[in-house]
Design a protein around this motif. Structure first.
Motif, PDB file in Angstrom:
ATOM      1  N   THR A 147       0.785  -1.041   0.102  1.00  0.00           N
ATOM      2  CA  THR A 147      -0.046   0.149  -0.069  1.00  0.00           C
ATOM      3  C   THR A 147       0.734   1.312  -0.187  1.00  0.00           C
ATOM      4  OG1 THR A 147      -0.040   0.216   2.333  1.00  0.00           O
ATOM      5  CG2 THR A 147      -1.747  -1.311   1.414  1.00  0.00           C
ATOM      6  N   SER A 148       0.483   2.476  -0.044  1.00  0.00           N
ATOM      7  CA  SER A 148       1.202   3.763  -0.031  1.00  0.00           C
ATOM      8  C   SER A 148       1.647   3.939   1.020  1.00  0.00           C
ATOM      9  CB  SER A 148       0.333   5.012  -0.429  1.00  0.00           C
ATOM     10  OG  SER A 148      -1.035   4.776   0.451  1.00  0.00           O
ATOM     11  N   TYR A 149       0.833   3.403   2.239  1.00  0.00           N
ATOM     12  CA  TYR A 149       1.537   3.394   3.669  1.00  0.00           C
ATOM     13  C   TYR A 149       2.817   2.560   3.825  1.00  0.00           C
ATOM     14  CZ  TYR A 149       1.975   2.089   8.600  1.00  0.00           C
ATOM     15  OH  TYR A 149       2.509   1.815   9.734  1.00  0.00           O
ATOM     16  N   GLY A 150       2.878   1.306   3.245  1.00  0.00           N
ATOM     17  CA  GLY A 150       3.707   0.605   3.413  1.00  0.00           C
ATOM     18  C   GLY A 150       5.242   0.891   2.515  1.00  0.00           C
ATOM     19  N   SER A 151       4.693   1.415   1.449  1.00  0.00           N
ATOM     20  CA  SER A 151       5.758   1.971   0.580  1.00  0.00           C
ATOM     21  C   SER A 151       6.535   3.085   1.137  1.00  0.00           C
ATOM     22  CB  SER A 151       5.396   2.471  -0.828  1.00  0.00           C
ATOM     23  OG  SER A 151       4.627   1.362  -1.459  1.00  0.00           O
ATOM     24  N   SER A 152       5.811   4.171   1.885  1.00  0.00           N
ATOM     25  CA  SER A 152       6.357   5.273   2.628  1.00  0.00           C
ATOM     26  C   SER A 152       7.119   4.827   3.645  1.00  0.00           C
ATOM     27  CB  SER A 152       5.205   6.045   2.878  1.00  0.00           C
ATOM     28  OG  SER A 152       5.611   7.284   3.538  1.00  0.00           O
ATOM     29  N   VAL A 153       6.716   4.159   4.544  1.00  0.00           N
ATOM     30  CA  VAL A 153       7.440   3.485   5.615  1.00  0.00           C
ATOM     31  C   VAL A 153       8.828   2.890   5.281  1.00  0.00           C
ATOM     32  CG1 VAL A 153       7.403   1.970   7.659  1.00  0.00           C
ATOM     33  CG2 VAL A 153       5.405   3.351   7.101  1.00  0.00           C
ATOM     34  N   THR A 154       8.605   2.074   4.288  1.00  0.00           N
ATOM     35  CA  THR A 154       9.855   1.362   3.630  1.00  0.00           C
ATOM     36  C   THR A 154      11.051   2.303   3.226  1.00  0.00           C
ATOM     37  OG1 THR A 154       8.296  -0.589   3.097  1.00  0.00           O
ATOM     38  CG2 THR A 154      10.675  -0.550   2.088  1.00  0.00           C
ATOM     39  N   GLY A 155      10.505   3.345   2.441  1.00  0.00           N
ATOM     40  CA  GLY A 155      11.448   4.213   1.794  1.00  0.00           C
ATOM     41  C   GLY A 155      12.129   4.976   3.091  1.00  0.00           C
ATOM     42  N   ASP A 156      11.312   5.514   4.097  1.00  0.00           N
ATOM     43  CA  ASP A 156      11.877   6.031   5.167  1.00  0.00           C
ATOM     44  C   ASP A 156      12.798   5.238   6.043  1.00  0.00           C
ATOM     45  OD1 ASP A 156      10.245   8.490   4.651  1.00  0.00           O
ATOM     46  OD2 ASP A 156       8.730   7.879   6.136  1.00  0.00           O
ATOM     47  N   LEU A 157      12.417   4.083   6.367  1.00  0.00           N
ATOM     48  CA  LEU A 157      13.507   3.195   6.826  1.00  0.00           C
ATOM     49  C   LEU A 157      14.861   2.653   6.233  1.00  0.00           C
ATOM     50  CD1 LEU A 157      10.811   0.728   8.405  1.00  0.00           C
ATOM     51  CD2 LEU A 157      11.768   2.621   9.502  1.00  0.00           C
ATOM     52  N   ALA A 158      14.394   2.296   4.873  1.00  0.00           N
ATOM     53  CA  ALA A 158      15.654   2.050   4.041  1.00  0.00           C
ATOM     54  C   ALA A 158      16.483   3.237   3.928  1.00  0.00           C
ATOM     55  CB  ALA A 158      15.368   1.635   2.759  1.00  0.00           C
TER      56      ALA A 158
END
Length: 396
Positions: A147-158
């Motif tokens: 989802t857009s939420y998962g994509s955003s969180v993944t990007g921030d973490l990575a």
């Protein structure tokens, strides 16, 4: 590694499926060169060798399906005519890659934690440099239909973890994997491996095809690895076996989004079995894509994580990876969002490019690219010429 052993391991990686317990036990007992001769019928195996293989399998909890070497050789026989290790090694050389085994200096020592399930070799496409120790590697995994939420969180973490000097390990797939690799490339410090993709098929062909440009960038700046030789298809079984390598390479496996039954949970299970830390990112109770994460948290197999600092602390409980108080001059791009940083990184320095090309390179939607270019233009980091866009001189 001796050339004969190198050739033998290359052949065995095509003869055996990943995690073929009988094949791995044979290599453990007889060594790679004799194991190849025995497996292909060129060398007889005595009763003593079979007994030793049975003992190794029992000691490693893999003896349940063992019915003798003859059965295993019947299973391997159809693949013998296809063995061409010299061809496979030449293919890797042509691609600028290499094959490494546990006796090589470049072998990641944390894979020894897999015991008997340590791979026979790794096929490696990318820069020839030392792979990170487990303490400096974080696995980020999750749903392909993020989802857009998962994509955003993944990007921030990575991105944040890469800036701290961690290498991001993932599987090169659509969704969470792709966002993890892309953000790690953007956040990498320029030295070491910002990200590693572990493939289920041969590294001669980037899979899935839609991620070819991304995986090519991963190979150019980091590494693309597989335990199966060039030309191998990425089957469902190999995806599941590949997951143990992702877990073993990293000190922490973080599941960002996962459905109730997800391959990402398989990776988390491998990590837990190896005694590695597992983190899960919480999501909405209404989101099916977070059901697997909540399952991990409820069953006690994972720690709740919400930012890079918490993950870094799991990787180094002593506190050595906690954020430092950094001082220094303020950079012009400080304070940009992750999407704007990725877009800035995708902009060429000299020639202009179109919005359509930027969407492919940056992995962002057309609307996100248009909005991002507007923001970057306002602060002087991007400039437009005759409908095309480039990075401004101020952006460096």
């Amino acid at each position: 590694m001796m050339e004969d052993e190198r050739t033998a391991r290359a052949a065995l990686s095509r003869l055996f499926e990943p995690q073929d317990a009988a094949g791995l036990a044979l290599v453990h007992v007889a060594g790679a060169e004799d194991a190849l001769r025995i497996a292909t019928g060129q060398l007889a195996a005595g009763q003593e060798l079979e007994q030793e293989m049975s003992r190794v399998l029992q000691d490693n909890g893999s003896g349940g399906g063992w019915t003798g070497l003859a059965t295993a050789r019947n299973r391997w026989a159809p693949r013998i005519p296809d063995l061409a290790p010299d061809r496979d090694l030449a293919t890797m050389q042509r691609l600028g890659g290499r094959m490494i085994s546990p006796s090589d200096d470049l072998w990641p020592r944390q894979l020894a934690d897999l015991g008997l399930q340590e791979p026979i070799c790794l096929w490696w496409r990318g820069i020839e440099q030392e792979l990170p120790q487990a303490a400096k590697a974080i696995a980020l995994v999750g749903s392909r239909d993020s989802t857009s939420y998962g994509s955003s969180v993944t990007g921030d973490l990575a991105y944040s973890l890469a800036q701290r000097g961690f290498t991001i390990i993932s599987g090169g797939a659509y969704g969470i994997d792709a966002h993890a690799h892309r953000a790690a490339l953007a956040g990498g410090s320029g030295s070491g491996n910002p990200t590693i993709a572990v493939m289920a098929g041969g590294v001669d062909r980037f899979y899935p095809a839609g991620n070819e440009d991304l995986l090519r960038a991963v190979a150019d700046q980091g590494a693309v690895l597989a335990e199966v030789p060039p030309g191998s298809a990425p089957t469902r079984y190999r995806f599941l076996q590949r997951n143990r390598l992702i877990a073993a390479l990293a000190s922490v496996t973080v599941v960002v989004e996962a459905r109730w039954r997800s391959g990402a949970l398989n990776t988390a299970h491998h990590a837990e079995t190896l005694g590695r830390a597992v983190g899960a990112v919480p999501g909405s109770v209404h989101s099916a894509n977070s059901a697997g994460c909540h399952r991990l948290l409820r069953e006690g197999g994972a720690v709740c994580v919400t930012d890079a600092g918490e993950i870094a602390e799991l990787a180094s409980p002593s506190g050595e990876s906690l954020p430092e108080n950094k001082t220094g001059r303020v950079e012009v791009h400080d304070g940009l969002t992750l999407e704007d940083l990725i877009l800035l990184d995708a902009l060429p320095l000299r020639t202009t490019t179109s919005i359509e090309k930027l969407t492919a390179v940056a992995g962002l939607s057309v609307d996100s690219v248009r909005a991002g270019l507007g923001r970057l233009g306002l602060i002087g980091l991007a400039e437009s010429h005759r409908g095309g866009w480039k990075r401004s001189g101020k952006a460096g």
